[in-house]
Design a protein around this motif. Structure first.
Motif, PDB file in Angstrom:
ATOM      1  N   ILE A 472      10.319 -21.614   8.199  1.00 51.75           N
ATOM      2  CA  ILE A 472      11.624 -20.948   8.225  1.00 51.75           C
ATOM      3  C   ILE A 472      12.763 -21.863   7.755  1.00 51.75           C
ATOM      4  N   LEU A 473      12.774 -23.121   8.175  1.00 54.81           N
ATOM      5  CA  LEU A 473      13.853 -24.030   7.765  1.00 54.81           C
ATOM      6  C   LEU A 473      13.883 -24.181   6.247  1.00 54.81           C
ATOM      7  N   ALA A 480      17.029 -20.159  10.383  1.00 52.02           N
ATOM      8  CA  ALA A 480      16.362 -21.117  11.276  1.00 52.02           C
ATOM      9  C   ALA A 480      17.311 -21.527  12.412  1.00 52.02           C
ATOM     10  N   ILE A 481      18.583 -21.727  12.069  1.00 51.84           N
ATOM     11  CA  ILE A 481      19.570 -22.113  13.094  1.00 51.84           C
ATOM     12  C   ILE A 481      19.729 -20.970  14.109  1.00 51.84           C
ATOM     13  N   GLU A 482      19.742 -19.741  13.604  1.00 51.29           N
ATOM     14  CA  GLU A 482      19.892 -18.584  14.511  1.00 51.29           C
ATOM     15  C   GLU A 482      18.694 -18.440  15.454  1.00 51.29           C
ATOM     16  N   THR A 487      13.474 -19.933  20.016  1.00 51.16           N
ATOM     17  CA  THR A 487      12.267 -20.748  19.842  1.00 51.16           C
ATOM     18  C   THR A 487      12.159 -21.781  20.970  1.00 51.16           C
ATOM     19  N   ALA A 488      13.293 -22.432  21.255  1.00 50.86           N
ATOM     20  CA  ALA A 488      13.293 -23.457  22.317  1.00 50.86           C
ATOM     21  C   ALA A 488      12.919 -22.845  23.668  1.00 50.86           C
ATOM     22  N   GLU A 489      13.408 -21.630  23.927  1.00 49.58           N
ATOM     23  CA  GLU A 489      13.102 -20.945  25.202  1.00 49.58           C
ATOM     24  C   GLU A 489      11.593 -20.691  25.318  1.00 49.58           C
ATOM     25  N   TRP A 501      15.898 -30.096  28.337  1.00 44.27           N
ATOM     26  CA  TRP A 501      15.029 -30.205  27.148  1.00 44.27           C
ATOM     27  C   TRP A 501      15.445 -29.153  26.124  1.00 44.27           C
ATOM     28  N   ILE A 502      15.652 -27.934  26.603  1.00 41.44           N
ATOM     29  CA  ILE A 502      16.028 -26.835  25.693  1.00 41.44           C
ATOM     30  C   ILE A 502      17.318 -27.192  24.951  1.00 41.44           C
ATOM     31  N   ASP A 503      18.318 -27.650  25.703  1.00 42.70           N
ATOM     32  CA  ASP A 503      19.622 -27.950  25.075  1.00 42.70           C
ATOM     33  C   ASP A 503      19.507 -29.071  24.047  1.00 42.70           C
ATOM     34  N   VAL A 504      18.760 -30.108  24.412  1.00 34.38           N
ATOM     35  CA  VAL A 504      18.600 -31.248  23.486  1.00 34.38           C
ATOM     36  C   VAL A 504      17.886 -30.794  22.209  1.00 34.38           C
ATOM     37  N   GLN A 505      16.841 -29.982  22.382  1.00 34.62           N
ATOM     38  CA  GLN A 505      16.082 -29.487  21.219  1.00 34.62           C
ATOM     39  C   GLN A 505      16.971 -28.663  20.292  1.00 34.62           C
ATOM     40  N   ILE A 506      17.742 -27.762  20.878  1.00 31.82           N
ATOM     41  CA  ILE A 506      18.580 -26.890  20.036  1.00 31.82           C
ATOM     42  C   ILE A 506      19.601 -27.741  19.287  1.00 31.82           C
ATOM     43  N   GLU A 507      20.236 -28.645  20.032  1.00 34.29           N
ATOM     44  CA  GLU A 507      21.292 -29.449  19.415  1.00 34.29           C
ATOM     45  C   GLU A 507      20.735 -30.302  18.266  1.00 34.29           C
ATOM     46  N   SER A 508      19.607 -30.975  18.516  1.00 36.14           N
ATOM     47  CA  SER A 508      19.114 -31.865  17.461  1.00 36.14           C
ATOM     48  C   SER A 508      18.563 -31.070  16.275  1.00 36.14           C
ATOM     49  N   PHE A 509      18.006 -29.879  16.547  1.00 36.43           N
ATOM     50  CA  PHE A 509      17.526 -29.082  15.414  1.00 36.43           C
ATOM     51  C   PHE A 509      18.697 -28.606  14.557  1.00 36.43           C
TER      52      PHE A 509
END
Ligand SMILES: Cc1cc2nc3c(=O)[nH]c(=O)nc-3n(C[C@H](O)[C@H](O)[C@H](O)COP(=O)(O)OP(=O)(O)OC[C@H]3O[C@@H](n4cnc5c(N)ncnc54)[C@H](O)[C@@H]3O)c2cc1C
Length: 522
Positions: A472-473, A480-482, A487-489, A501-509
């Motif tokens: 997707i990216l 992919a951002i949307e 996806t993290a959930e 973990w979820i927040d860190v994953q979303i932010e870094s992605f």
């Protein structure tokens, strides 16, 4: 394939491996498949996710290399065409025959490219993908509805291979594991260790926990692509660089820019390169460039002038011209080009890859291309096993089916890329029908694929899932951002991770995905 199990195998192990392979791209994983299928004991270590480097960032062609043909290097083309045929046979679910058309704007071009592509086809011998053909103007326009019509004299049709590089890599990792190799991602090698003054092992880290490990091997293979000089310097700090890195970008647009199943090949751009526009997962992929760079990074970035060049060159050949706001994704790969000055003690083969064995017995393999990964691996394991006095065993990969291979994968529709595994992905949906939900209206992927990637494909992060298990990216960075939060959930539920973990994953992605949004760069 399970990372915890792989870690368990290396923890506390005293026994010496036959091979430790550093690098989880096409070259390293190819070597792991080759060595394990000969019955050798193999450990493969990748610093990030499998395929994070160049091997997920190619033009997606399984080809003999029309460029080499123009250079008159027929032997190299022949070898790659044979490998192309073997890949179609052994990974039928991911490698497809792709028709290409060279649009011609003079009679001379029709004759010249017609003859060249006939030779290309003849060189493929029994591995041919279909006969090339000279097309009239009318035929060219019906097969390439968006091609520039002004002065168009016709075209030349020929056939090559097309694939999903990161998916093939994941299936090769699975093949290596099935053949008995231990394969570990997020395991950077930080040091080489010696035994009787020769390289006899490595030190590496579990990037997730920080735990450090040491492992011993009869031969250490450096298959780190464009990064190979850094590892060569772990063996010999004075080693001269052999890589002259150069980056290539690709732009992805929607299907309307190539509204047919045929790809376009522009044989000579203003910078003397070949430019392709190919249909890929329902979008149009255009590339590439050749820009020398100083430093090699895991996340290379496109230069503004490269994006402008690709837009302009594609625009010269397409009626509907792509504009910056049409870019869905821009991705960049770094070529592990080997400098012409051969390093000392180089056992350079008469191919476009180089094998070097340094004075401490570190074996480095670099150069080549995705299409020829199998031949490269065969050459490496032949040389490495002889160097280590291992019992000689014949290469077994010419007829080895790659994990998932099946002839009729198209019948699985949107799950076709999983080949024989598609039934198992369907089973996940049967167990939880909510997971059948499409992740994005414009893309073929569904939520069950996230669960599959975690359970069976060693995906650890949102990026692993959205960049390499699903593409997707690379297909649509905004989409992919949307999708990232959902996806993290799903991942957190599957992996037992918390909100942090979820927040860190979303932010870094999201931070990473911004580099794939073309309009951010222009
Ligand atoms: C723009 C572009 C387009 C291309 N298009 C095509 C094409 O259409 N068809 C084709 O056949 N070929 C193509 N190629 C060539 C092909 O993609 C490459 O030759 C191939 O992917 C190189 O694979 P590799 O395994 O050597 O390198 P990589 O895929 O870069 O793998 C090296 C790996 O080593 C890892 N690593 C580095 N240091 C360490 C360490 N210390 N410890 C552990 N791991 C480490 C990296 O993280 C990386 O994953 C293209 C190349 C480029 C740049």
């Amino acid at each position: 394939m399970n990372r915890t199990e792989m870690l368990r195998r290396v923890k506390g192990r005293e026994k010496i491996w036959d091979f430790i392979i550093i690098g989880g791209g096409a070259t390293g994983v190819g070597c792991a498949v080759d060595a394990a299928s000969r019955g050798y004991d193999v450990l493969l270590l990748e610093q990030s996710d499998f395929g994070k480097g160049t091997s997920s960032r190619s033009t997606k062609l399984v080809h003999g290399g029309v460029r080499y043909l123009a250079q008159g290097n027929l032997r190299l083309v022949k070898e790659a065409l044979r490998e192309r045929g073997l890949l179609l046979k052994n990974a039928a679910h991911l490698v497809k025959i792709q028709p290409f058309i060279v649009p011609c704007y003079s009679l001379w071009q029709k004759i010249f490219y017609g003859a060249g592509l006939k030779t290309y086809n003849l060189l493929s011998e029994k591995y041919g993908f279909g006969k090339s053909k000279i097309l009239s103007r009318k035929e060219t326009l019906s097969m390439l509805p968006n091609v520039k019509t002004e002065n168009l004299r016709g075209g030349v049709l020929y056939f090559d291979g097309q694939f999903d590089d990161a998916r093939l890599l994941i299936d090769l990792v699975k093949t290596a594991a099935e053949q008995g190799a231990t394969v570990l991602s997020y395991a950077p090698v930080t040091e080489l260790t010696r035994s009787e003054n020769k390289i006899g092992g490595v030190k590496f880290q579990d990037a997730e926990t920080g735990e450090r490990f040491a492992a011993k091997a009869k031969v250490v293979v450096n298959a780190t692509g464009a990064f190979c000089d850094a590892v060569r310097r772990m063996s010999d700090e004075k080693a001269e660089r052999i890589i002259a890195p150069s980056q290539g970008i690709h732009l992805v647009f929607d299907k309307s820019f190539l509204p047919s199943e045929n790809a376009v090949m522009i044989p000579k751009t203003s910078d003397e390169r070949v430019l392709f526009a190919i249909p890929w997962h329902g979008k149009t992929l255009v590339g590439t460039t050749d820009t020398p760079i100083e430093n090699v990074e895991l996340e290379p970035k496109a230069f503004e002038k490269e994006i402008k060049f690709v837009l302009e060159t594609a625009g010269n050949y397409l009626q509907k011209q792509p504009k910056p706001e049409d870019i869905l994704s821009v991705f960049v790969g770094v070529r592990p080009l080997v400098k012409h000055t051969k390093p000392k003690r180089t056992a350079a083969l008469s191919r476009d890859h180089t094998i070097e064995i340094d004075k401490s017995n570190l074996l480095t393999i670099t150069g080549g291309k995705w299409t020829t990964y199998r031949q490269m691996a065969e050459d490496v394991i032949n040389q490495a096993s002889a160097k280590a006095n291992l019992p000689a065993r014949n290469c077994a990969t010419k007829n080895l089916k790659i994990h998932g291979s099946c002839e009729d994968s198209d019948e699985f529709g949107d799950l076709a890329i999983y080949g024989a595994d598609a039934e198992k992905v369907k089973k996940i949906i049967e167990e939880n029908p909510d997971l059948a939900e499409k992740l994005h209206a414009d893309l073929p992927y569904c939520a069950a694929e996230i669960v599959w990637a975690i359970r069976f494909e060693m995906a650890q992060t949102v990026e692993d899932v959205l960049a390499r298990r699903m593409r997707i990216l690379f297909l649509d960075a905004k989409a992919a951002i949307e999708i990232a939060p959902a996806t993290a959930e799903i991942m957190a539920k599957e992996l037992g991770k918390d909100k942090i973990w979820i927040d860190v994953q979303i932010e870094s992605f999201i931070e990473l995905a911004k580099n794939y949004l073309g309009f951010q760069i222009l």
